[in-house]
Scaffold this active site. Structure first.
Site, PDB file in Angstrom:
ATOM      1  CG  ASN A   1      -0.360   0.384   2.479  1.00 45.47           C
ATOM      2  OD1 ASN A   1       0.888   0.317   2.544  1.00 45.47           O
ATOM      3  ND2 ASN A   1      -1.160   0.147   3.724  1.00 45.47           N
TER       4      ASN A   1
ATOM      5  NE  ARG B   1      19.147  -4.364  20.901  1.00 43.89           N
ATOM      6  CZ  ARG B   1      19.395  -4.192  22.058  1.00 43.89           C
ATOM      7  NH1 ARG B   1      20.426  -4.655  22.818  1.00 43.89           N
ATOM      8  NH2 ARG B   1      18.550  -3.392  22.604  1.00 43.89           N
TER       9      ARG B   1
ATOM     10  CB  ILE C   1      -3.094  -6.729   4.435  1.00 43.66           C
ATOM     11  CG1 ILE C   1      -2.641  -5.667   5.416  1.00 43.66           C
ATOM     12  CG2 ILE C   1      -1.978  -7.063   3.539  1.00 43.66           C
ATOM     13  CD1 ILE C   1      -1.596  -6.423   6.334  1.00 43.66           C
TER      14      ILE C   1
ATOM     15  CE1 TYR D   1       7.282  -5.365  14.562  1.00 39.53           C
ATOM     16  CE2 TYR D   1       8.978  -5.799  16.168  1.00 39.53           C
ATOM     17  CZ  TYR D   1       8.357  -6.071  14.809  1.00 39.53           C
ATOM     18  OH  TYR D   1       9.259  -6.724  13.884  1.00 39.53           O
TER      19      TYR D   1
ATOM     20  CB  ALA E   1       2.125  -6.119   4.743  1.00 42.53           C
TER      21      ALA E   1
ATOM     22  CB  ILE F   1      24.638   6.816  22.676  1.00 40.65           C
ATOM     23  CG1 ILE F   1      25.312   7.044  21.358  1.00 40.65           C
ATOM     24  CG2 ILE F   1      24.966   5.370  23.143  1.00 40.65           C
ATOM     25  CD1 ILE F   1      26.878   7.201  21.459  1.00 40.65           C
TER      26      ILE F   1
ATOM     27  CG  PHE G   1       2.556  -0.215  11.237  1.00 36.74           C
ATOM     28  CD1 PHE G   1       2.803   0.425  10.025  1.00 36.74           C
ATOM     29  CD2 PHE G   1       1.198  -0.359  11.350  1.00 36.74           C
ATOM     30  CE1 PHE G   1       1.857   1.320   9.408  1.00 36.74           C
ATOM     31  CE2 PHE G   1       0.014   0.282  10.687  1.00 36.74           C
ATOM     32  CZ  PHE G   1       0.529   1.232   9.652  1.00 36.74           C
TER      33      PHE G   1
ATOM     34  CB  ALA H   1      11.285   2.499  28.261  1.00 43.57           C
TER      35      ALA H   1
HETATM   36  C1  UD1 Z   1      13.742  -3.252  17.871  1.00 42.64           C
HETATM   37  C2  UD1 Z   1      13.006  -4.593  17.853  1.00 42.64           C
HETATM   38  C3  UD1 Z   1      13.210  -5.713  16.824  1.00 42.64           C
HETATM   39  C4  UD1 Z   1      12.724  -5.243  15.917  1.00 42.64           C
HETATM   40  C5  UD1 Z   1      13.420  -3.845  15.385  1.00 42.64           C
HETATM   41  C6  UD1 Z   1      12.666  -3.048  14.152  1.00 42.64           C
HETATM   42  C7  UD1 Z   1      13.006  -5.328  20.475  1.00 42.64           C
HETATM   43  C8  UD1 Z   1      13.595  -5.846  21.458  1.00 42.64           C
HETATM   44  N1  UD1 Z   1      13.772  -5.069  19.422  1.00 42.64           N
HETATM   45  O1  UD1 Z   1      15.258  -3.705  17.818  1.00 42.64           O
HETATM   46  O2  UD1 Z   1      12.685  -6.956  17.279  1.00 42.64           O
HETATM   47  O3  UD1 Z   1      12.610  -5.967  14.682  1.00 42.64           O
HETATM   48  O4  UD1 Z   1      13.417  -2.743  16.643  1.00 42.64           O
HETATM   49  O5  UD1 Z   1      12.100  -1.857  14.492  1.00 42.64           O
HETATM   50  O6  UD1 Z   1      11.785  -4.959  20.494  1.00 42.64           O
HETATM   51  N2  UD1 Z   1      19.967   3.045  19.510  1.00 42.64           N
HETATM   52  C9  UD1 Z   1      20.854   4.284  20.060  1.00 42.64           C
HETATM   53  N3  UD1 Z   1      20.044   5.333  19.365  1.00 42.64           N
HETATM   54  C10 UD1 Z   1      19.422   5.396  18.503  1.00 42.64           C
HETATM   55  C11 UD1 Z   1      18.520   4.040  17.966  1.00 42.64           C
HETATM   56  C12 UD1 Z   1      18.960   3.046  18.625  1.00 42.64           C
HETATM   57  O7  UD1 Z   1      21.491   4.163  20.796  1.00 42.64           O
HETATM   58  O8  UD1 Z   1      18.802   6.330  17.968  1.00 42.64           O
HETATM   59  C13 UD1 Z   1      20.606   1.741  20.195  1.00 42.64           C
HETATM   60  C14 UD1 Z   1      19.513   1.064  21.059  1.00 42.64           C
HETATM   61  O9  UD1 Z   1      19.510   1.227  22.223  1.00 42.64           O
HETATM   62  C15 UD1 Z   1      20.153  -0.382  20.779  1.00 42.64           C
HETATM   63  C16 UD1 Z   1      20.676  -0.618  19.619  1.00 42.64           C
HETATM   64  O10 UD1 Z   1      21.033   0.627  19.011  1.00 42.64           O
HETATM   65  O11 UD1 Z   1      20.980  -0.819  21.794  1.00 42.64           O
HETATM   66  C17 UD1 Z   1      19.461  -0.985  18.353  1.00 42.64           C
HETATM   67  O12 UD1 Z   1      18.383  -0.296  18.487  1.00 42.64           O
HETATM   68  P1  UD1 Z   1      17.294  -0.363  17.251  1.00 42.64           P
HETATM   69  O13 UD1 Z   1      18.018  -0.439  16.223  1.00 42.64           O
HETATM   70  O14 UD1 Z   1      16.259   0.580  17.560  1.00 42.64           O
HETATM   71  O15 UD1 Z   1      16.832  -2.099  17.370  1.00 42.64           O
HETATM   72  P2  UD1 Z   1      16.026  -2.661  18.338  1.00 42.64           P
HETATM   73  O16 UD1 Z   1      15.761  -2.003  19.759  1.00 42.64           O
HETATM   74  O17 UD1 Z   1      17.270  -3.581  19.006  1.00 42.64           O
END
Ligand code: UD1
Length: 321
Positions: free
Chosen positions: A32, A220, A52, A140, A73, A206, A75, A282
């Site tokens: 979409n 990760r 969908i 999610y 598909a 960070i 969010f 969080a």
């Molecule tokens: C999350 C979901 C994952 C999902 C993915 C896609 C959980 C546990 N994980 O992954 O399943 O498929 O999103 O959206 O729900 N970080 C920063 N600064 C930022 C962004 C991220 O420091 O601006 C850090 C986070 O704290 C983390 C790492 O980078 O330690 C990865 O974060 P992110 O890319 O958002 O992925 P997840 O939260 O691991």
């Protein structure tokens, strides 16, 4: 095989479409364009604009007949799912029910489903294998686990065969730059840092430097999107051979910290990447690393492009434009 890729214009879907075409399959994308982009549908793929939640349009496309369906598909922002659960329930759960019902009435038996490591929630041990308890911490992850449960019931009751792929942290872009649509309003680490490197965003935040990890920042399992895409091809081909469903993790089995990624981005792009440390986000665990032994055994799959340099340089190729 004739394959319908639902959500095939998105970031991961575009790469899946490309890998399927490369493997010689006939591909139609149904999307979409709410977060996907038309230009992500690589040459050779047919495109149908559709939703969908539109059961009529979905049914008409499904009735064309397919050897397999790939369903991406959804969010995917864990944080947003906690403030707008209705939106996530409707798209990710109701949308999946619509797809399964349309498949049943069209007599289509095979589906590859995009699931996530978020189904596990707080980890009890590492690396996380598929036997790890599933207790999602965010809505999610709950929607994806519900979808997996629906797949399992439709398997028992309707003979559906499925492969649920639990992605760890998807990152990177096609090594030859053939999928180039940037993600809209990204919240994930790699696209956010890329926006900083490209001057589209001022600085990186960070989230936490006091975790019990090697350098205090979150760790990760980043897996290259082309590696993820090739698993979809392997899953469809396996289901064509074997009358068997499967739930597997897809990860590189390596842990990279936020600071390691920031360093790699500075080195590869030559950009300063201003970054400030703020408190933990969080729901973020300290470390999340996969065991992908089952994917190796059942799909003959292994991540081969998921080293930090390839993740960063393939992304930078797209963002520097
Ligand atoms: C999350 C979901 C994952 C999902 C993915 C896609 C959980 C546990 N994980 O992954 O399943 O498929 O999103 O959206 O729900 N970080 C920063 N600064 C930022 C962004 C991220 O420091 O601006 C850090 C986070 O704290 C983390 C790492 O980078 O330690 C990865 O974060 P992110 O890319 O958002 O992925 P997840 O939260 O691991």
């Amino acid at each position: 095989m004739k394959v319908l890729v639902i959500g095939g214009a998105g970031y991961i879907g575009g790469h899946v479409t490309l890998e399927l075409l490369e493997a010689g399959h006939e591909v139609t994308v149904y999307d979409n364009l709410s977060s996907g982009r038309r230009e992500n549908v690589y040459a050779g793929g047919r495109f149908v604009e559709g939703d969908i939640l539109d059961t009529e349009g979905l049914g008409a496309t499904m009735d064309e007949g397919w050897d397999g369906v790939v369903h991406l598909a959804a969010f995917k922002a864990a944080g947003a799912s906690m403030t707008a659960p209705e939106k996530y329930a409707r798209n990710n759960i109701t949308g999946t029910i619509n797809i399964l019902n349309a498949m049943c009435s069209a007599g289509i038996k095979r589906i590859v489903f995009s699931s996530t490591a978020a189904v596990y929630g707080e980890t009890e041990y590492l690396p996380v294998d598929e036997k790890h308890p599933t207790r999602p911490e965010n809505f999610y992850g709950f929607t994806k686990l519900e979808a997996e449960r629906l797949l399992s019931w439709y398997g028992r009751l309707k003979g559906l065969r499925y492969t649920a792929l639990r992605y760890f942290n998807a990152a990177g872009y096609d090594l030859r730059g053939r999928v180039s649509g940037l993600e809209r309003n990204p919240a994930n680490l790699l696209p956010v840092i890329m926006e900083v490197a490209a001057g589209m965003r001022e600085s990186l935040t960070i989230f936490g430097n006091d975790y019990p990890t090697k350098d205090g920042s979150g760790v990760r399992d980043y897996v290259h999107v082309t590696d993820l895409a090739s698993a979809h091809v392997a899953a469809l081909e396996r289901m064509a051979r074997l009358d068997e469903s499967l739930v597997v993790n897809l990860g590189s089995e390596a842990g990279l910290s936020v600071l390691e990624i920031v360093e790699a981005v500075r080195r590869i792009t030559g950009k300063a990447i201003p970054a400030k440390v703020e408190g933990r986000r969080a729901g973020d665990p300290a470390r999340l690393v996969a065991s992908s032994a089952l994917a190796a055994e059942k799909l003959g799959w292994k991540a081969v492009h998921s080293d930090v340099d390839t993740l960063v340089s393939s992304s930078w190729n797209v963002y520097k434009r």
